[in-house]
Every structure is written in C-alpha cells, then in structure tokens.
Design a protein around this motif. Structure first.
Motif, mmCIF file in Angstrom:
data_model
loop_
_atom_site.group_PDB
_atom_site.id
_atom_site.type_symbol
_atom_site.label_atom_id
_atom_site.label_comp_id
_atom_site.label_asym_id
_atom_site.label_seq_id
_atom_site.Cartn_x
_atom_site.Cartn_y
_atom_site.Cartn_z
ATOM 1 N N HIS A 50 0.852 -1.186 0.000
ATOM 2 C CA HIS A 50 0.000 0.000 0.000
ATOM 3 C C HIS A 50 0.889 1.237 0.000
ATOM 4 C CE1 HIS A 50 -3.027 2.680 2.365
ATOM 5 N NE2 HIS A 50 -3.120 2.895 1.082
ATOM 6 N N THR A 54 -0.512 7.822 -2.513
ATOM 7 C CA THR A 54 -1.325 7.774 -3.727
ATOM 8 C C THR A 54 -2.572 6.914 -3.580
ATOM 9 O OG1 THR A 54 -0.124 5.860 -4.608
ATOM 10 C CG2 THR A 54 0.705 8.064 -5.213
ATOM 11 N N GLY A 55 -2.601 6.055 -2.542
ATOM 12 C CA GLY A 55 -3.720 5.136 -2.363
ATOM 13 C C GLY A 55 -3.575 3.857 -3.165
ATOM 14 N N PHE A 56 -2.449 3.690 -3.850
ATOM 15 C CA PHE A 56 -2.251 2.492 -4.670
ATOM 16 C C PHE A 56 -2.039 1.272 -3.777
ATOM 17 C CE2 PHE A 56 0.498 -0.476 -7.047
ATOM 18 C CZ PHE A 56 -0.366 -0.747 -8.089
ATOM 19 N N TYR A 85 -6.592 1.600 -6.726
ATOM 20 C CA TYR A 85 -6.378 2.782 -5.910
ATOM 21 C C TYR A 85 -7.540 2.873 -4.925
ATOM 22 C CZ TYR A 85 -2.744 4.245 -9.131
ATOM 23 O OH TYR A 85 -1.595 4.303 -9.881
ATOM 24 N N GLU A 87 -9.593 4.975 -1.865
ATOM 25 C CA GLU A 87 -9.862 6.252 -1.213
ATOM 26 C C GLU A 87 -11.089 6.031 -0.354
ATOM 27 O OE1 GLU A 87 -12.293 8.790 -4.485
ATOM 28 O OE2 GLU A 87 -10.187 8.458 -4.979
#
Length: 172
Positions: A50, A54-56, A85, A87
């Motif tokens: 993680h 970037t949230g990837f 991704y 969020e």
C-alpha cells in the motif's frame, strides 16, 4: 490495466509477505476506507502493498480464486495479481477482478459505497459502463455479522465499581 510493481514503487510502500499478515492488512484497509471486510475473499496471499500517498494497493496470491457471494448469488474471480487505488468509500482503477453477469465475465473497474441516498449499498462498475448495486451485508464477513448480532443481544454494559485500594500494613 496491468500495473507493474517495481522495486521503486515498493520502496514507497508498506509491503507485507505471507497470507496471515496480508489477510489482516487487507481487511483492515477495507474497513479503514469504509468498505466491507469480506469484499476481497482471497486465499494464499504471497504479498500485499500500500502506497499511502497515492492510495495504490496491490495483492499477489498463488493462483486465481473464484468466489460465490452466496447472499446475492454472484460469482467473482480474483486474478493472481490485483491492483487498485483506494480512497474513502471507493476502490477505483481496479485490475484483476471479474464478475459474472448472465453468461458474460465483466471486468470490475470500480467499487464504491457512500451514496447518501443508499448508505447500505455497494455499487460495482464495469469497464463497459454497466453497474450493479447490492446490499452491503452481502460482502461482510460472517464473523462481522455474527459479532454485530451478538452486540445487539447483549444488555447495555454496566461499569464495574472502582476497586478499593488495599489497606496499608501500618494501620494494624
């Protein structure tokens, strides 16, 4: 979209190895972003990572997994490598997840919750523009549902009385 997980990317990420820790981290991440913890019923996870900025996220498992969400009668396949991704209340740009609709396997591109009009629903969008909405409860882990039911049955908690400090020996 196939994302290549490079050493450079791994250097920016929290990376974990092994099924047990990856299962825990995956469930925690789903819960943290407001999605049901049973959304990714993977097995034999080798690696997960993680990149917070970037949230990837990515998950690697030993082999493809097919799972039927019995409450809604839907079959989903999870490739050996899954990337997306994350969020708040959403997973987007998903790769490695397909859902069966009638006779077709459709690639899932986005999973979202938090529609104010339907907070107890999860919506799945495909790369073709089609989408389906299902009850959130269909993707919760059984133990989460059982735990919630048990909490409903328990009487309200009553605080324990404060313990009294033992008398000092000098008072004898």
């Amino acid at each position: 979209m196939t994302m290549v997980i490079t050493e450079e990317l791994k250097a920016k990420a929290e990376v974990y190895y092994g099924d047990e820790i990856c299962q825990d981290k995956t469930k925690f991440l789903l819960q943290e972003v407001g999605l049901p913890r049973g959304l990714l019923p993977l097995r034999d996870i080798i690696e997960c990572g993680h990149v917070k900025e970037t949230g990837f996220v990515w998950l690697k498992q030993k082999k493809k997994v097919e799972h039927v969400f019995s409450k809604i009668g839907r079959k989903v396949t999870y490739s050996p490598e899954i990337a997306a991704y994350v969020e708040n209340n959403k997973i987007k740009k998903v790769s490695g997840v397909k859902a069966k609709e009638l006779l077709l396997w459709l690639t899932v591109e986005e999973i979202s919750a938090a529609d104010e009009a339907a907070p107890e629903k999860i919506t799945f969008k495909t790369t073709t523009g089609l989408y389906r909405t299902f009850p959130r409860s269909a993707f919760e882990l059984e133990e989460d549902g059982e735990e919630a039911e048990q909490q409903k049955k328990l009487p309200p908690a009553i605080p324990a009385p404060p313990e009294k400090a033992p008398q000092a020996a000098a008072n004898k």
